[in-house]
Design an enzyme around this catalytic site. Structure first.
Site, PDB file in Angstrom:
ATOM      1  N   HIS A 195     -12.120 -14.620  31.627  1.00  0.00           N
ATOM      2  CA  HIS A 195     -11.357 -15.464  32.140  1.00  0.00           C
ATOM      3  C   HIS A 195     -10.063 -14.839  32.778  1.00  0.00           C
ATOM      4  CE1 HIS A 195     -13.552 -19.125  30.232  1.00  0.00           C
ATOM      5  NE2 HIS A 195     -14.406 -18.559  31.045  1.00  0.00           N
TER       6      HIS A 195
ATOM      7  N   ASP B 131     -16.322 -16.797  36.085  1.00  0.00           N
ATOM      8  CA  ASP B 131     -16.910 -15.720  35.169  1.00  0.00           C
ATOM      9  C   ASP B 131     -17.539 -14.437  36.092  1.00  0.00           C
ATOM     10  OD1 ASP B 131     -16.463 -17.254  33.060  1.00  0.00           O
ATOM     11  OD2 ASP B 131     -18.599 -18.289  32.886  1.00  0.00           O
TER      12      ASP B 131
ATOM     13  N   HIS C 194     -23.668 -13.533  32.068  1.00  0.00           N
ATOM     14  CA  HIS C 194     -23.004 -12.505  31.800  1.00  0.00           C
ATOM     15  C   HIS C 194     -23.574 -11.159  31.751  1.00  0.00           C
ATOM     16  CE1 HIS C 194     -19.147 -14.806  31.174  1.00  0.00           C
ATOM     17  NE2 HIS C 194     -19.738 -15.266  30.347  1.00  0.00           N
TER      18      HIS C 194
END
Ligand SMILES: [Zn+2]
Length: 276
Positions: free
Chosen positions: A52, A212, A235
């Site tokens: 973030h 993200d 991710h």
């Protein structure tokens, strides 16, 4: 956490003040195990949940900064990038003399893993298109497309909060994860609704995935010129794309605004002004 200015060429460097100032650069080489968040590790020292803040740096055009931390995890704040953006804006941004080097994508790269997909295509600006598909009546299949120009990041992406399912939270807590999680720093989904309304956007969930992704792509170490497309990625796939791009030197070229004649976009104009 404390953010300090840094000379041009530094990049983003995390510094553990509780470990004699041990430094970990925010680059792909230092990416650690990646699951619910992106972590960096160097010589066994961990920095967790970097995405973030790194996203906020890209969104505000910060190339160089030292980030001091007295713990292994970044503060989650409200679960979005907005508090970081506001901190950076209120501290002020200093223009540096050296021209920014961009990584301009020259050839496409597509990665697939089951139903997950991520790709990058040549483009003269930085844009992202993200699709998610969650079996929940408030989400379902959502796509968000954004060209990161003209302050779009600050308006459309930075405020989007992370989210999680109530029924998964207990299991994660038992693994020692998300110990600070609460309705103050995440959208908490119940089986058929939201525990802590209102949403900031009807499609806040997919916007957060864009947030993200931008943060994870910051691990390239340079601002990118390309169109990134992701479908149900996470991710691990974001950071896989980063390491594949870095490994294949034929996929991209470095460019500054000086030697690129055809970059007429508002993004590039704004960046050029920032660096003048
Ligand atoms: Zn997130």
């Amino acid at each position: 956490m404390r953010i300090l200015p840094a000379p041009s060429g530094t990049g983003i460097v995390f510094r553990r003040t509780d470990l004699d100032g041990f430094e970990i650069e925010a680059i792909s080489k230092n990416v650690a195990r990646v699951s619910y968040a992106t972590s960096l590790m160097k010589k066994g020292v961990l920095i967790s949940t970097t995405e973030h803040l790194l996203s906020a740096f890209i969104g505000t055009g910060i190339d160089n900064a030292i980030v001091e931390l007295d713990n292994l995890e970044l503060p989650i704040l409200d679960g979005s990038a907005r508090p970081f953006v506001e901190m950076i804006q209120s501290a002020g941004i200093r223009k540096q003399r050296r021209l920014r080097t961009y990584m301009r994508i020259k050839r496409e790269l597509e990665l697939r893993e089951g139903k997950k997909f991520i790709a990058v295509y040549p483009a003269e600006t930085y844009s992202v298109s993200y699709t998610i598909d969650f079996p929940h009546q408030l989400i379902g299949r959502e796509t968000f497309q954004v060209d990161l120009t003209d302050g779009n990041y600050l308006r459309e992406i930075a405020p989007a909060r992370t989210f999680g399912f109530l029924h998964e939270a207990d299991a994660m807590r038992q693994q020692g994860l998300i110990r600070g999680a609460s309705t103050e720093n995440a959208i908490v989904l119940t089986r058929d609704g939201v525990m802590n309304p209102p949403l900031r956007f009807r499609d806040e969930f997919v916007r957060h995935k864009v947030l993200d992704l931008i943060g994870d792509l910051a691990l390239l170490g340079k601002q990118i010129l390309g169109n990134v497309v992701a479908d149900r990625a996470g991710h691990a796939m974001h950071t896989a794309l980063v390491s594949r791009i870095l490994r294949d030197r034929s996929l991209w070229e470095e460019t500054t605004l000086e030697d690129s004649v055809e970059l007429p976009t508002p993004l590039v104009r704004a960046a050029a002004q920032q660096m003048a």
